[in-house]
Design a protein around this motif. Structure first.
Motif, PDB file in Angstrom:
ATOM      1  N   GLN A   1      10.122  -0.561   1.151  1.00  0.00           N
ATOM      2  CA  GLN A   1       9.450  -1.230   2.277  1.00  0.00           C
ATOM      3  C   GLN A   1       8.316  -2.144   1.813  1.00  0.00           C
ATOM      4  N   ALA A   2       8.155  -2.306   0.506  1.00  0.00           N
ATOM      5  CA  ALA A   2       6.967  -2.983  -0.031  1.00  0.00           C
ATOM      6  C   ALA A   2       6.723  -4.364   0.570  1.00  0.00           C
ATOM      7  N   GLY A   3       7.815  -5.085   0.886  1.00  0.00           N
ATOM      8  CA  GLY A   3       7.645  -6.448   1.359  1.00  0.00           C
ATOM      9  C   GLY A   3       7.468  -6.568   2.866  1.00  0.00           C
ATOM     10  N   LYS A   4       7.543  -5.441   3.559  1.00  0.00           N
ATOM     11  CA  LYS A   4       7.467  -5.499   5.022  1.00  0.00           C
ATOM     12  C   LYS A   4       6.029  -5.462   5.520  1.00  0.00           C
ATOM     13  N   TYR A   5       5.866  -5.859   6.781  1.00  0.00           N
ATOM     14  CA  TYR A   5       4.565  -5.733   7.427  1.00  0.00           C
ATOM     15  C   TYR A   5       4.486  -4.372   8.120  1.00  0.00           C
ATOM     16  N   PRO A   6       3.266  -3.831   8.272  1.00  0.00           N
ATOM     17  CA  PRO A   6       3.124  -2.513   8.900  1.00  0.00           C
ATOM     18  C   PRO A   6       3.852  -2.393  10.239  1.00  0.00           C
ATOM     19  N   SER A   7       3.814  -3.462  11.049  1.00  0.00           N
ATOM     20  CA  SER A   7       4.432  -3.367  12.380  1.00  0.00           C
ATOM     21  C   SER A   7       5.946  -3.186  12.306  1.00  0.00           C
ATOM     22  N   GLN A   8       6.521  -3.388  11.126  1.00  0.00           N
ATOM     23  CA  GLN A   8       7.969  -3.211  10.992  1.00  0.00           C
ATOM     24  C   GLN A   8       8.333  -1.786  10.595  1.00  0.00           C
ATOM     25  N   LEU A   9       7.313  -0.931  10.427  1.00  0.00           N
ATOM     26  CA  LEU A   9       7.574   0.436   9.969  1.00  0.00           C
ATOM     27  C   LEU A   9       7.353   1.439  11.092  1.00  0.00           C
ATOM     28  N   SER A  10       7.975   2.613  10.930  1.00  0.00           N
ATOM     29  CA  SER A  10       7.712   3.702  11.887  1.00  0.00           C
ATOM     30  C   SER A  10       6.328   4.282  11.606  1.00  0.00           C
ATOM     31  N   GLY A  11       5.828   5.083  12.548  1.00  0.00           N
ATOM     32  CA  GLY A  11       4.514   5.690  12.377  1.00  0.00           C
ATOM     33  C   GLY A  11       4.417   6.521  11.108  1.00  0.00           C
ATOM     34  N   GLY A  12       5.441   7.319  10.864  1.00  0.00           N
ATOM     35  CA  GLY A  12       5.428   8.172   9.676  1.00  0.00           C
ATOM     36  C   GLY A  12       5.399   7.350   8.397  1.00  0.00           C
ATOM     37  N   GLN A  13       6.188   6.261   8.416  1.00  0.00           N
ATOM     38  CA  GLN A  13       6.189   5.387   7.240  1.00  0.00           C
ATOM     39  C   GLN A  13       4.833   4.724   7.056  1.00  0.00           C
ATOM     40  N   GLN A  14       4.218   4.298   8.174  1.00  0.00           N
ATOM     41  CA  GLN A  14       2.903   3.661   8.067  1.00  0.00           C
ATOM     42  C   GLN A  14       1.881   4.623   7.478  1.00  0.00           C
ATOM     43  N   GLN A  15       1.936   5.880   7.926  1.00  0.00           N
ATOM     44  CA  GLN A  15       0.956   6.828   7.409  1.00  0.00           C
ATOM     45  C   GLN A  15       1.196   7.089   5.926  1.00  0.00           C
ATOM     46  N   ARG A  16       2.460   7.089   5.514  1.00  0.00           N
ATOM     47  CA  ARG A  16       2.723   7.288   4.082  1.00  0.00           C
ATOM     48  C   ARG A  16       2.229   6.100   3.265  1.00  0.00           C
ATOM     49  N   VAL A  17       2.359   4.892   3.840  1.00  0.00           N
ATOM     50  CA  VAL A  17       1.793   3.720   3.163  1.00  0.00           C
ATOM     51  C   VAL A  17       0.275   3.869   3.061  1.00  0.00           C
ATOM     52  N   ALA A  18      -0.352   4.355   4.136  1.00  0.00           N
ATOM     53  CA  ALA A  18      -1.813   4.524   4.114  1.00  0.00           C
ATOM     54  C   ALA A  18      -2.216   5.500   3.011  1.00  0.00           C
ATOM     55  N   ILE A  19      -1.408   6.550   2.825  1.00  0.00           N
ATOM     56  CA  ILE A  19      -1.702   7.501   1.747  1.00  0.00           C
ATOM     57  C   ILE A  19      -1.554   6.806   0.394  1.00  0.00           C
ATOM     58  N   ALA A  20      -0.460   6.042   0.245  1.00  0.00           N
ATOM     59  CA  ALA A  20      -0.247   5.334  -1.022  1.00  0.00           C
ATOM     60  C   ALA A  20      -1.386   4.342  -1.278  1.00  0.00           C
ATOM     61  N   ARG A  21      -1.812   3.650  -0.219  1.00  0.00           N
ATOM     62  CA  ARG A  21      -2.888   2.666  -0.381  1.00  0.00           C
ATOM     63  C   ARG A  21      -4.164   3.332  -0.903  1.00  0.00           C
ATOM     64  N   ALA A  22      -4.470   4.504  -0.350  1.00  0.00           N
ATOM     65  CA  ALA A  22      -5.665   5.214  -0.814  1.00  0.00           C
ATOM     66  C   ALA A  22      -5.481   5.689  -2.253  1.00  0.00           C
ATOM     67  N   LEU A  23      -4.269   6.152  -2.573  1.00  0.00           N
ATOM     68  CA  LEU A  23      -4.032   6.667  -3.927  1.00  0.00           C
ATOM     69  C   LEU A  23      -4.102   5.568  -4.982  1.00  0.00           C
ATOM     70  N   CYS A  24      -3.809   4.340  -4.579  1.00  0.00           N
ATOM     71  CA  CYS A  24      -3.846   3.221  -5.525  1.00  0.00           C
ATOM     72  C   CYS A  24      -5.232   3.031  -6.140  1.00  0.00           C
ATOM     73  N   MET A  25      -6.266   3.523  -5.464  1.00  0.00           N
ATOM     74  CA  MET A  25      -7.608   3.456  -6.057  1.00  0.00           C
ATOM     75  C   MET A  25      -7.833   4.616  -7.018  1.00  0.00           C
ATOM     76  N   GLN A  26      -6.805   5.442  -7.203  1.00  0.00           N
ATOM     77  CA  GLN A  26      -6.856   6.614  -8.069  1.00  0.00           C
ATOM     78  C   GLN A  26      -8.120   7.444  -7.834  1.00  0.00           C
ATOM     79  N   PRO A  27      -8.271   7.896  -6.571  1.00  0.00           N
ATOM     80  CA  PRO A  27      -9.469   8.666  -6.225  1.00  0.00           C
ATOM     81  C   PRO A  27      -9.399  10.076  -6.791  1.00  0.00           C
ATOM     82  N   ARG A  28     -10.554  10.735  -6.854  1.00  0.00           N
ATOM     83  CA  ARG A  28     -10.584  12.124  -7.306  1.00  0.00           C
ATOM     84  C   ARG A  28     -10.596  13.070  -6.114  1.00  0.00           C
ATOM     85  N   ILE A  29     -10.941  12.513  -4.948  1.00  0.00           N
ATOM     86  CA  ILE A  29     -11.016  13.317  -3.730  1.00  0.00           C
ATOM     87  C   ILE A  29     -10.307  12.559  -2.619  1.00  0.00           C
ATOM     88  N   MET A  30      -9.532  13.266  -1.802  1.00  0.00           N
ATOM     89  CA  MET A  30      -8.897  12.609  -0.660  1.00  0.00           C
ATOM     90  C   MET A  30      -9.356  13.281   0.636  1.00  0.00           C
TER      91      MET A  30
END
Ligand SMILES: Nc1ncnc2c1ncn2[C@@H]1O[C@H](COP(=O)(O)OP(=O)(O)OP(=O)(O)O)[C@@H](O)[C@H]1O
Ligand SMILES: [Mg+2]
Lengths: 248, 228
Positions: free
Chosen positions: A134-163
């Motif tokens: 789904q990398a090339g899609k816009y958020p509005s093209q995804l289901s809610g569950g997919q959007q939330q998983r993208v949000a998790i991935a987006r946060a993880l991309c900063m390689q945080p120590r705490i979530m």
């Protein structure tokens, strides 16, 4: 030297005008610990975890994140936000950016990562949350569950120590709750420090080291999920658990 | 039509110059005005409110006359009295005119941008902050584009008004913009129909081209929205 605790809150108080929202909240979260926070609506759960990355101000008390004191000066906020990722109830993806652009924005602009490197990293995390296609899609093209998983991935991309998670599944249709919880269970398995506001008791049982029950801006009770749910000591928690069971 | 063709061409060019310059200045005033009205400081909010209330209440012509005959004179007089400029100094009338027109447009832009910022879901700013994005990145990459998406149609209207209001300039100086050229030509030849029709055509041309460009911008700004 042992690593400092992930989060220390010490006598934190927050008010919005005359509304005293957090009352003397003290909390110690160890590295790699997984804490679930529950409590009735308006009990201050969101306010508490939003204090940890400085989205909400606190009036008195002390907060330390990964050994960094959270003060009003911009430098401490900047360092802490690099270490702390957050996932919201309403996803909050940037609607005008594609999934991939959502994921690379912070690594490139905050960490100065090169585009190729940031994109490779983003694809790795999108793979982990199982939506690399789904990398090339816009958020509005995804289901809610997919959007939330993208949000998790987006946060993880900063390689945080705490979530931090603030009711990550409560805006989802029931059939999508599972895919997001599965992603979080997997993340818990990787040793990430997690603070999660949720009423998903199954999830709490499965991954939490500790459950915190808040009511009226206070931490009323805390303990291991099994003992807390099986033998609530306070009447407030008993009432809350009864309500949760009825609604599920 | 005599030699009026080249005069009309020069008139269109001047009309566009005035419009573009005043509009850009209006955008700057608008950003400042909206920031003031949304600021946490009461004094700034008051200033912003005064700006939009006064400017939108008074006729544009009156504001332009005040800028020319009161403010420009007072400022240059003040500058001369403290020795900043020579005593016979006078502002470039083009500059005074575009700043005054821009100041007027800025009041409308202020309201448009303010509404755009207020329409942003709070979660967008939360997410940008939580990711650690700096102020310029937050506004330049995340919030700004979403404000623009909301504001673009209204900002397009301000632009169309700017092209028309540019003709006010000929009241306060010897500017040969489209309208001035056509009325001079009409008076000289008594061919009112021809020359006013020509002026109308020029404005129509400007606005048709503008709308095409605005439309393209609007489509571009809606990326990621309602695509199914
Ligand atoms: N920005 C704000 N301004 C004023 N009051 C606020 C603000 N944010 C929260 N509050 C108030 O603080 C109290 C606690 O809110 P909070 O969102 O932390 O509760 P919560 O436990 O997360 O509730 P919910 O389960 O509904 O999300 C509520 O009374 C709420 O009205
Ligand atoms: Mg909440």
């Amino acid at each position: 030297m042992a690593a400092p605790p992930a989060v220390i809150m010490d006598g934190v108080n927050t008010s919005f005008g005359t509304n005293h929202v957090l009352r003397n909240v003290s909390l110690n979260v160890g590295q790699g610990e997984r804490v679930v926070i529950c409590g009735p609506s308006g009990s201050g759960k969101s306010t508490m975890i939003r204090c940890i990355n400085g989205l909400e101000r606190y009036q008195c008390g002390r907060i330390t994140v990964d050994g960094i004191a959270l003060t009003r000066d911009a430098a401490s906020l900047k360092r802490i936000r690099r270490d702390v990722g957050m996932v919201f109830q309403s996803f909050n993806l940037f609607p005008h950016l594609t999934v991939l652009q959502n994921c690379v924005l912070a690594p490139m602009s905050v960490k100065g990562m090169k585009r190729a490197e940031a994109e490779a990293l983003a694809m790795e995390f999108l793979g982990r949350v199982k939506i690399p296609e789904q990398a090339g899609k816009y958020p509005s093209q995804l289901s809610g569950g997919q959007q939330q998983r993208v949000a998790i991935a987006r946060a993880l991309c900063m390689q945080p120590r705490i979530m931090l998670f603030d009711e990550p599944t409560s805006a989802l249709d029931p059939e999508m709750v599972r895919e997001v919880l599965d992603t979080m269970v997997e993340l818990a398995g990787s040793g990430m420090t997690m603070l999660c506001v949720t009423h998903e008791m199954g999830f709490a049982r499965q991954v939490a080291d500790r459950v915190i029950f808040m009511d009226g801006g206070e931490i009323v009770e805390e303990g291991a999920p099994d003992s807390l749910f099986a033998a609530p000591k306070t009447e407030r928690l008993q009432r809350f658990l009864a309500q949760i069971l009825r609604s599920h | 039509m005599g030699g009026y063709g080249s005069q009309f061409a020069a008139g269109i060019l001047l009309t566009l110059e005035i419009s573009v310059c005043s509009y850009l200045i209006g955008l700057i005033f608008g950003v400042l005005g909206a920031s003031a009205k949304l600021s946490p400081w009461k004094a700034l909010r008051l200033l912003g409110n005064l700006y939009t209330i006064i400017v939108r209440a008074l006729p544009e012509l009156l504001l332009l006359l005040i800028a020319f005959y009161v403010l420009a004179g007072a400022i240059s007089g003040l500058a001369a009295s403290i020795g900043l400029v020579k005593s016979d100094f006078a502002f470039n009338p083009f500059l005074v005119a575009v700043i005054a027109l821009g100041f007027i447009q800025g009041a409308y832009v202020t309201e448009i941008l303010r509404a755009g910022v207020l329409a942003l879901p709070k979660g967008q700013s939360d997410a940008a902050l939580a990711l650690g994005l700096s102020f310029p990145v937050r506004w330049g990459r995340v919030l700004g584009p979403q404000v623009m998406r909301h504001a673009l149609p209204a900002l397009g209207n301000v632009w169309l008004n700017a092209t028309k209001d540019s003709s006010l300039i000929s009241i306060v100086g010897a500017f040969a913009d489209v309208l001035k050229v056509s009325s001079l030509a009409a008076a000289a030849t008594k061919d009112y129909i021809l020359f006013y029709a020509l002026a109308a055509l020029c404005f129509l041309l400007i606005s048709v081209v503008s709308m095409a460009i605005l439309n393209a911008l609007h489509i571009r700004s809606r990326r990621g929205l309602h695509i199914a």
